[in-house]
Design a protein around this motif. Structure first.
Motif, PDB file in Angstrom:
ATOM      1  N   LEU A   1      23.469  58.165  22.969  1.00 20.17           N
ATOM      2  CA  LEU A   1      22.807  56.828  22.597  1.00 20.17           C
ATOM      3  C   LEU A   1      24.072  55.848  22.385  1.00 20.17           C
ATOM      4  O   LEU A   1      24.156  54.682  22.768  1.00 20.17           O
ATOM      5  CB  LEU A   1      21.822  56.742  21.695  1.00 20.17           C
ATOM      6  N   ALA A   2      24.928  56.339  21.716  1.00 21.04           N
ATOM      7  CA  ALA A   2      26.091  55.644  21.261  1.00 21.04           C
ATOM      8  C   ALA A   2      26.888  55.209  22.462  1.00 21.04           C
ATOM      9  O   ALA A   2      27.075  53.965  22.650  1.00 21.04           O
ATOM     10  CB  ALA A   2      26.957  56.405  20.024  1.00 21.04           C
ATOM     11  N   ASN A   3      27.388  56.188  23.264  1.00 25.20           N
ATOM     12  CA  ASN A   3      28.393  56.111  24.264  1.00 25.20           C
ATOM     13  C   ASN A   3      27.583  55.297  25.513  1.00 25.20           C
ATOM     14  O   ASN A   3      28.108  54.279  26.067  1.00 25.20           O
ATOM     15  CB  ASN A   3      28.629  57.127  24.958  1.00 25.20           C
ATOM     16  N   THR A   4      26.227  55.528  25.932  1.00 22.00           N
ATOM     17  CA  THR A   4      25.433  54.668  26.789  1.00 22.00           C
ATOM     18  C   THR A   4      25.247  53.340  26.270  1.00 22.00           C
ATOM     19  O   THR A   4      24.840  52.665  27.030  1.00 22.00           O
ATOM     20  CB  THR A   4      24.035  55.418  27.267  1.00 22.00           C
ATOM     21  N   GLY A   5      25.308  53.019  24.901  1.00 25.84           N
ATOM     22  CA  GLY A   5      24.885  51.715  24.666  1.00 25.84           C
ATOM     23  C   GLY A   5      26.071  50.852  24.388  1.00 25.84           C
ATOM     24  O   GLY A   5      26.051  49.537  24.717  1.00 25.84           O
ATOM     25  N   ILE A   6      27.049  51.533  23.892  1.00 30.21           N
ATOM     26  CA  ILE A   6      28.302  50.535  23.623  1.00 30.21           C
ATOM     27  C   ILE A   6      29.230  50.205  24.829  1.00 30.21           C
ATOM     28  O   ILE A   6      29.406  48.975  24.689  1.00 30.21           O
ATOM     29  CB  ILE A   6      29.281  51.301  22.570  1.00 30.21           C
ATOM     30  N   ILE A   7      29.171  51.020  25.630  1.00 26.51           N
ATOM     31  CA  ILE A   7      30.135  50.619  26.945  1.00 26.51           C
ATOM     32  C   ILE A   7      29.554  49.571  27.688  1.00 26.51           C
ATOM     33  O   ILE A   7      30.000  48.482  27.649  1.00 26.51           O
ATOM     34  CB  ILE A   7      30.508  51.815  27.785  1.00 26.51           C
ATOM     35  N   PRO A   8      28.268  49.425  27.870  1.00 27.80           N
ATOM     36  CA  PRO A   8      27.584  48.382  28.467  1.00 27.80           C
ATOM     37  C   PRO A   8      27.711  47.150  27.644  1.00 27.80           C
ATOM     38  O   PRO A   8      27.494  45.931  28.124  1.00 27.80           O
ATOM     39  CB  PRO A   8      26.116  48.684  28.995  1.00 27.80           C
ATOM     40  N   ALA A   9      27.629  47.128  26.540  1.00 23.53           N
ATOM     41  CA  ALA A   9      27.589  45.919  25.742  1.00 23.53           C
ATOM     42  C   ALA A   9      29.033  45.327  25.387  1.00 23.53           C
ATOM     43  O   ALA A   9      29.191  44.187  25.262  1.00 23.53           O
ATOM     44  CB  ALA A   9      27.360  46.453  24.040  1.00 23.53           C
ATOM     45  N   ILE A  10      29.991  46.163  25.949  1.00 23.51           N
ATOM     46  CA  ILE A  10      31.459  45.555  25.938  1.00 23.51           C
ATOM     47  C   ILE A  10      32.177  45.296  27.090  1.00 23.51           C
ATOM     48  O   ILE A  10      33.021  44.629  27.315  1.00 23.51           O
ATOM     49  CB  ILE A  10      32.492  46.344  24.860  1.00 23.51           C
ATOM     50  N   CYS A  11      31.354  45.899  28.349  1.00 20.10           N
ATOM     51  CA  CYS A  11      31.951  45.656  29.626  1.00 20.10           C
ATOM     52  C   CYS A  11      30.970  45.233  30.543  1.00 20.10           C
ATOM     53  O   CYS A  11      29.765  45.818  30.275  1.00 20.10           O
ATOM     54  CB  CYS A  11      32.629  46.793  30.002  1.00 20.10           C
ATOM     55  N   GLY A  12      31.119  44.461  31.578  1.00 22.94           N
ATOM     56  CA  GLY A  12      30.051  44.129  32.534  1.00 22.94           C
ATOM     57  C   GLY A  12      30.779  44.172  33.866  1.00 22.94           C
ATOM     58  O   GLY A  12      31.910  44.828  34.157  1.00 22.94           O
ATOM     59  N   ARG A  13      30.230  43.582  34.648  1.00 19.91           N
ATOM     60  CA  ARG A  13      30.740  43.751  36.314  1.00 19.91           C
ATOM     61  C   ARG A  13      32.131  42.758  36.322  1.00 19.91           C
ATOM     62  O   ARG A  13      32.683  43.234  37.397  1.00 19.91           O
ATOM     63  CB  ARG A  13      29.725  42.787  37.074  1.00 19.91           C
ATOM     64  N   LYS A  14      32.443  42.085  35.685  1.00 13.51           N
ATOM     65  CA  LYS A  14      33.880  41.607  35.777  1.00 13.51           C
ATOM     66  C   LYS A  14      35.019  42.488  35.162  1.00 13.51           C
ATOM     67  O   LYS A  14      36.206  42.048  35.202  1.00 13.51           O
ATOM     68  CB  LYS A  14      33.858  40.154  35.158  1.00 13.51           C
ATOM     69  N   ASP A  15      34.720  43.544  34.672  1.00 15.47           N
ATOM     70  CA  ASP A  15      35.780  44.235  33.681  1.00 15.47           C
ATOM     71  C   ASP A  15      35.985  45.891  34.412  1.00 15.47           C
ATOM     72  O   ASP A  15      35.145  46.039  35.458  1.00 15.47           O
ATOM     73  CB  ASP A  15      35.120  44.661  32.236  1.00 15.47           C
ATOM     74  N   ALA A  16      36.985  46.458  33.777  1.00 17.10           N
ATOM     75  CA  ALA A  16      37.259  47.662  34.354  1.00 17.10           C
ATOM     76  C   ALA A  16      37.226  48.661  33.346  1.00 17.10           C
ATOM     77  O   ALA A  16      37.784  48.328  32.171  1.00 17.10           O
ATOM     78  CB  ALA A  16      38.690  47.712  35.155  1.00 17.10           C
ATOM     79  N   VAL A  17      36.862  49.995  33.602  1.00 19.39           N
ATOM     80  CA  VAL A  17      36.979  50.902  32.557  1.00 19.39           C
ATOM     81  C   VAL A  17      37.850  52.129  33.301  1.00 19.39           C
ATOM     82  O   VAL A  17      37.521  52.725  34.273  1.00 19.39           O
ATOM     83  CB  VAL A  17      35.584  51.615  32.312  1.00 19.39           C
ATOM     84  N   PHE A  18      38.566  52.514  32.168  1.00 25.18           N
ATOM     85  CA  PHE A  18      39.617  53.688  32.624  1.00 25.18           C
ATOM     86  C   PHE A  18      39.121  54.700  31.892  1.00 25.18           C
ATOM     87  O   PHE A  18      39.410  54.921  30.481  1.00 25.18           O
ATOM     88  CB  PHE A  18      40.944  53.167  32.652  1.00 25.18           C
ATOM     89  N   SER A  19      38.944  55.794  32.621  1.00 21.15           N
ATOM     90  CA  SER A  19      38.244  56.868  31.976  1.00 21.15           C
ATOM     91  C   SER A  19      38.785  58.256  32.403  1.00 21.15           C
ATOM     92  O   SER A  19      38.985  58.597  33.491  1.00 21.15           O
ATOM     93  CB  SER A  19      36.623  56.942  32.415  1.00 21.15           C
ATOM     94  N   ASP A  20      39.055  59.157  31.478  1.00 21.81           N
ATOM     95  CA  ASP A  20      39.645  60.616  31.982  1.00 21.81           C
ATOM     96  C   ASP A  20      38.514  61.175  32.618  1.00 21.81           C
ATOM     97  O   ASP A  20      37.443  61.273  32.438  1.00 21.81           O
ATOM     98  CB  ASP A  20      39.734  61.321  30.364  1.00 21.81           C
TER      99      ASP A  20
END
Ligand SMILES: Cc1ncc(COP(=O)(O)O)c(C=O)c1O
Length: 398
Positions: free
Chosen positions: A119-138
């Protein structure tokens, strides 16, 4: 309204077809009842005591008398469930105390509790990033991180596992096209046991104006002078968000994220898995707090655990010629093929060891493995017997 008969018929066909597809690919997972054993390091499966190499209770704290006492005392004082989310009437003193202790452990400004690491990971990422953003993930990040990225709608760039040159290349090429960027990694990888270079990731994220999030689920309580994790106390404040769980080395359940006080204020108003979910049961939070306090003071447990893990790695290499990456308490025995992994799991069980085959999609195609999870309750002689059993299985394969 209940579905019509024909709906339920096509639904059943779907279920049976899918089950057959999963079974024939060697990917069916089954839930099995496992009970506790009086013997440390053991559990009871199908009526049989077996040495447990699946548990993430790395320091053995889930059965520590102080942890159990604090759970029982709190349940008697304030009941079992919190009854509501933190923002309604579910927030208790023990939640704030646990948040404070966690922020102190990590030497970060503040902390926020979650029902689980998922719940922490699935909650926090959408709270700080949206459609205009990019996530760089291992590319080997945990499913909860991947699901968080998917939920966010952000553009998802996967860099090669632990390959910071590849990450840099992607950041340099893509960063400017997006409003915000987030780099996200585990510190100790849950299925490989290898460890990310957090200082280098901090520098890279800072130089590319990206936020950094580190998941310390398997490092909390295990790494660092007081169990703070891989992101040491001198640098944790340079990581925007560090998540981790109380359900592994700290012996209880639930999860945390440490961050600045400002980010916490923002998440309290925007993070859906925090807002719309019942607060951690107070007895569980109390047990987590006691587990954390014990982990902080018991440096000897950490040393013993990592000593046992390095002994196991060395034995696997010396006896079986198996190389294992990393230096953590998670030791993978690579099998490649799904069926081989299941066969080794079965062979180990017959010889009195409980270790599960990890198959896709948890790990990439062709990298099925047995994940060995070392705990302080294992003895060197037991690890030797385990390695001998792996060797006998390899020999029987020819
Ligand atoms: C790296 C990582 N993150 C998050 C989680 C999820 O934590 P929890 O079990 O508290 O939901 C896990 C647990 O399996 C994990 O391995």
């Amino acid at each position: 309204m209940a579905g019509s008969k024909s709906d339920s018929f096509s639904g059943r066909q779907f279920v049976l077809k899918e089950l057959e597809r999963i079974r024939s690919a060697g990917l069916e997972r089954r839930i099995e009842d496992v009970s506790a054993s009086d013997k440390p390091g053991y559990c009871v499966v199908r009526g049989r005591p077996v040495l447990d190499f699946c548990s993430n209770d790395y320091l053995g704290l889930s059965r520590h008398p102080e942890v159990i006492r604090s759970l029982g005392d709190t349940a008697r004082e304030s009941g079992c469930g919190a009854g509501a989310s933190r923002l309604m009437s579910g927030s208790r003193r023990v939640h704030s105390l646990l948040e404070m202790a966690t922020a102190n452990l990590k030497n970060h400004q503040d902390a926020m509790l979650f029902g689980s690491g998922y719940l922490a990971n699935t909650g926090i990422i959408p709270a700080i990033c949206g459609r205009k953003d990019a996530v760089f993930s291992d590319r080997l990040n945990h499913a909860s991180i991947i699901d968080g990225i998917r939920l966010s709608g952000a553009r998802h760039f996967r860099y090669r596992h632990l390959d910071l040159s590849h990450l840099e290349e992607l950041l340099v090429r893509e960063r400017k096209k997006y409003r915000r960027a987030l780099v996200v990694t585990e510190s100790v990888f849950s299925m490989d046991g290898d460890i990310a270079d957090i200082p280098a990731l901090i520098s890279l994220a800072e130089s590319c104006d990206a936020m950094l999030m580190v998941d310390e689920a398997h490092a909390t309580g295990v790494f660092g002078a007081i169990g703070e994790g891989v992101a040491g106390r001198d640098m944790a404040h340079r990581v925007d968000v560090i998540t981790g769980t109380y359900g592994k080395a700290l012996g209880s359940y639930g999860a945390y994220a440490v961050m600045s006080g400002e980010l916490k204020r923002l998440l309290a108003s925007t993070c859906r898995t925090f807002i719309y979910s019942t607060a951690l049961p107070p007895p569980v939070a109390a047990a987590a707090l006691t587990g954390l306090e014990i982990a902080v003071r018991e440096e000897g447990l950490r040393k013993r655990l990592l000593g046992l893990a390095s002994f196991l790695r060395q034995m696997l290499f010396d006896t079986c010629g198996l190389e294992t990456c990393g230096a953590s308490q998670i030791v993978p025995v690579m099998c490649g093929d799904n069926r081989r992994a299941v066969e080794l799991q079965q062979h180990l069980f017959e010889q009195g060891f409980y270790a599960r085959a990890i198959r896709p999609p948890t790990v990439p195609e062709g990298t099925a493995r047995i994940r060995l999870s070392v705990t302080v309750n294992h003895g060197r002689d037991e690890l030797e017997r385990l390695v001998e059993t792996v060797r006998s299985w390899m020999r029987s394969e020819g």
